[in-house]
Design an enzyme around this catalytic site. Structure first.
Site, PDB file in Angstrom:
ATOM      1  N   THR A 122       0.925  -1.230   0.078  1.00 37.85           N
ATOM      2  CA  THR A 122       0.202   0.094  -0.125  1.00 37.85           C
ATOM      3  C   THR A 122       0.749   1.375   0.029  1.00 37.85           C
ATOM      4  O   THR A 122       1.953   1.311   0.573  1.00 37.85           O
ATOM      5  CB  THR A 122      -1.017   0.151   1.295  1.00 37.85           C
ATOM      6  OG1 THR A 122      -1.777  -1.115   1.252  1.00 37.85           O
ATOM      7  CG2 THR A 122      -1.622   1.044   1.206  1.00 37.85           C
ATOM      8  N   GLY A 123       0.410   2.340  -0.729  1.00 42.83           N
ATOM      9  CA  GLY A 123       1.143   3.414  -0.519  1.00 42.83           C
ATOM     10  C   GLY A 123       1.416   3.972  -2.081  1.00 42.83           C
ATOM     11  O   GLY A 123       1.146   3.390  -3.155  1.00 42.83           O
ATOM     12  N   SER A 124       2.204   5.277  -1.875  1.00 42.68           N
ATOM     13  CA  SER A 124       2.478   5.992  -3.192  1.00 42.68           C
ATOM     14  C   SER A 124       3.405   5.298  -3.890  1.00 42.68           C
ATOM     15  O   SER A 124       3.593   5.259  -5.297  1.00 42.68           O
ATOM     16  CB  SER A 124       3.113   7.173  -3.138  1.00 42.68           C
ATOM     17  OG  SER A 124       4.015   7.338  -2.009  1.00 42.68           O
ATOM     18  N   THR A 125       4.378   4.602  -3.514  1.00 41.68           N
ATOM     19  CA  THR A 125       5.605   3.869  -3.983  1.00 41.68           C
ATOM     20  C   THR A 125       5.214   2.804  -4.787  1.00 41.68           C
ATOM     21  O   THR A 125       5.194   2.538  -6.124  1.00 41.68           O
ATOM     22  CB  THR A 125       6.485   3.496  -3.089  1.00 41.68           C
ATOM     23  OG1 THR A 125       6.996   4.394  -2.186  1.00 41.68           O
ATOM     24  CG2 THR A 125       7.872   3.060  -3.948  1.00 41.68           C
ATOM     25  N   GLY A 169       6.358  -0.784  -0.094  1.00 41.63           N
ATOM     26  CA  GLY A 169       7.234   0.356   0.483  1.00 41.63           C
ATOM     27  C   GLY A 169       7.212   0.036   1.839  1.00 41.63           C
ATOM     28  O   GLY A 169       6.925  -0.699   2.663  1.00 41.63           O
ATOM     29  N   GLY A 205       3.433   1.356   8.191  1.00 39.81           N
ATOM     30  CA  GLY A 205       1.921   1.520   8.605  1.00 39.81           C
ATOM     31  C   GLY A 205       1.507   2.985   8.401  1.00 39.81           C
ATOM     32  O   GLY A 205       0.489   3.602   8.931  1.00 39.81           O
ATOM     33  N   GLY A 209       0.389   4.307   6.073  1.00 45.15           N
ATOM     34  CA  GLY A 209      -0.950   4.339   5.403  1.00 45.15           C
ATOM     35  C   GLY A 209      -1.847   3.722   6.041  1.00 45.15           C
ATOM     36  O   GLY A 209      -2.955   3.354   5.482  1.00 45.15           O
ATOM     37  N   GLU A 243      -0.584  -5.804   5.765  1.00 50.01           N
ATOM     38  CA  GLU A 243       0.572  -5.787   5.082  1.00 50.01           C
ATOM     39  C   GLU A 243       1.667  -6.864   5.808  1.00 50.01           C
ATOM     40  O   GLU A 243       2.262  -7.566   5.087  1.00 50.01           O
ATOM     41  CB  GLU A 243       1.708  -4.220   5.288  1.00 50.01           C
ATOM     42  CG  GLU A 243       0.719  -3.557   4.254  1.00 50.01           C
ATOM     43  CD  GLU A 243       1.392  -1.927   4.571  1.00 50.01           C
ATOM     44  OE1 GLU A 243       1.089  -1.000   3.723  1.00 50.01           O
ATOM     45  OE2 GLU A 243       1.974  -1.640   5.663  1.00 50.01           O
ATOM     46  N   LYS A 247      14.344   7.028   2.906  1.00 44.47           N
ATOM     47  CA  LYS A 247      13.708   6.001   3.910  1.00 44.47           C
ATOM     48  C   LYS A 247      14.910   5.272   4.492  1.00 44.47           C
ATOM     49  O   LYS A 247      14.394   4.315   5.366  1.00 44.47           O
ATOM     50  CB  LYS A 247      12.766   5.068   3.175  1.00 44.47           C
ATOM     51  CG  LYS A 247      11.496   5.998   2.399  1.00 44.47           C
ATOM     52  CD  LYS A 247      10.677   6.488   3.033  1.00 44.47           C
ATOM     53  CE  LYS A 247       9.437   6.982   2.456  1.00 44.47           C
ATOM     54  NZ  LYS A 247       8.542   6.132   1.890  1.00 44.47           N
TER      55      LYS A 247
HETATM   56  C1  5RP Z   1       1.257   1.771   4.258  1.00 40.14           C
HETATM   57  C2  5RP Z   1       2.953   1.698   4.655  1.00 40.14           C
HETATM   58  C3  5RP Z   1       3.609   2.190   3.461  1.00 40.14           C
HETATM   59  O1  5RP Z   1       4.282   1.199   2.816  1.00 40.14           O
HETATM   60  C4  5RP Z   1       4.403   3.318   3.723  1.00 40.14           C
HETATM   61  O2  5RP Z   1       3.654   4.307   4.617  1.00 40.14           O
HETATM   62  C5  5RP Z   1       5.394   4.024   2.724  1.00 40.14           C
HETATM   63  O3  5RP Z   1       4.290   4.781   1.885  1.00 40.14           O
HETATM   64  P1  5RP Z   1       4.811   5.630   0.566  1.00 40.14           P
HETATM   65  O4  5RP Z   1       5.171   4.486  -0.379  1.00 40.14           O
HETATM   66  O5  5RP Z   1       3.556   6.288   0.057  1.00 40.14           O
HETATM   67  O6  5RP Z   1       6.090   6.456   0.855  1.00 40.14           O
HETATM   68  O7  5RP Z   1       3.420   1.239   5.105  1.00 40.14           O
HETATM   69  O8  5RP Z   1       0.689   1.276   5.544  1.00 40.14           O
END
Ligand code: 5RP
Length: 224
Positions: A33-36, A87, A100, A102, A108, A126
């Site tokens: 989940t997330g933008s990546t 991600g 977490g 997101g 996950e 990161k």
């Molecule tokens: C969601 C997550 C995502 O992997 C984490 O927040 C990274 O998000 P992004 O890719 O948007 O930076 O753990 O629960």
């Protein structure tokens, strides 16, 4: 002079690298989940007829997958996942992560546990020497929120209730600031043993297998 890429471009680069190196025909793929991961899902659409399908870690990712007509299965209807791509909010060279941001940490973690290989895709911001600058998310049963918060204060943390957020499992999120995470494996276990905690966002008991880091000069580093 080498062109410096922005964070969005780096997320895309890491996601595309994972797509090119870890996705093979007939695979069952766990999707984080997330933008990546969103960039990864977009690439996955190109091979949707070649893979067995996906299992998703959140309603947000499920929606994206379905919009692109990528098959999504219930985890209970399939066997072990070939690979899980996700991600992270923070990750170390020892392949321990905090996730977490997101609010999808529990699903996950279930997908990571049920996969042959956990591949984590991040931009270089990161990658940290030590976990804990990013507040640690904990999914809690709603009625246990204050109790768990008090227990986390005893462990040296400063809890902050993520107001107005309800997880896909109907629970709440506490974000814990100021934790001194010296031993991620021990702390993950200790927090999970507090009654009312569903799970916490330290991914160390089941660590990342391969970490893909995209850096501002456009290079990819793989840490195993
Ligand atoms: C969601 C997550 C995502 O992997 C984490 O927040 C990274 O998000 P992004 O890719 O948007 O930076 O753990 O629960």
């Amino acid at each position: 002079m080498t062109q410096q890429l922005d964070q969005g471009q780096l997320k895309k680069l890491a996601a595309e690298y994972a797509f090119e190196h870890y996705v093979k025909p007939d695979m069952l793929i766990g999707v984080g989940t997330g933008s990546t991961v969103k960039y990864f899902i977009e690439k996955l659409a190109e091979v949707k007829h070649l893979i067995k399908g996906t299992v998703s870690s959140s309603s947000a990712s499920t929606l994206l997958l379905q919009q692109l007509q990528i098959p999504v299965f219930d985890l209970n209807s399939v066997d072990q996942l070939d690979v899980y791509i996700d991600g992270a909010d923070e990750v170390t060279q020892y392949l321990h992560a905090i996730k977490g941001g997101g609010a999808a940490l529990t699903r996950e973690k279930i997908l990571a546990a049920n996969s042959k290989k956990f591949v984590c895709i991040v931009d270089e911001s990161k990658l940290v020497a030590k976990l804990g600058k990013f507040p640690l998310p904990i999914e809690v049963i709603p009625m246990a929120r204050s109790y768990v918060a008090r227990e986390m204060v005893k462990l040296g943390g400063t809890p902050d209730w993520r107001n107005n957020v309800v997880t896909d499992n109907g629970n709440w999120i506490l974000d814990i600031h100021n934790l001194d995470i010296i031993d991620p494996v021990a702390l993950e276990r200790q927090i999970n043993s507090i009654t009312g905690v569903v799970t916490n966002g330290i991914f160390a008991l089941r660590p990342v297998n391969e970490l893909i880091v995209a850096s501002a000069d456009g290079k990819i580093k793989v840490i195993k």
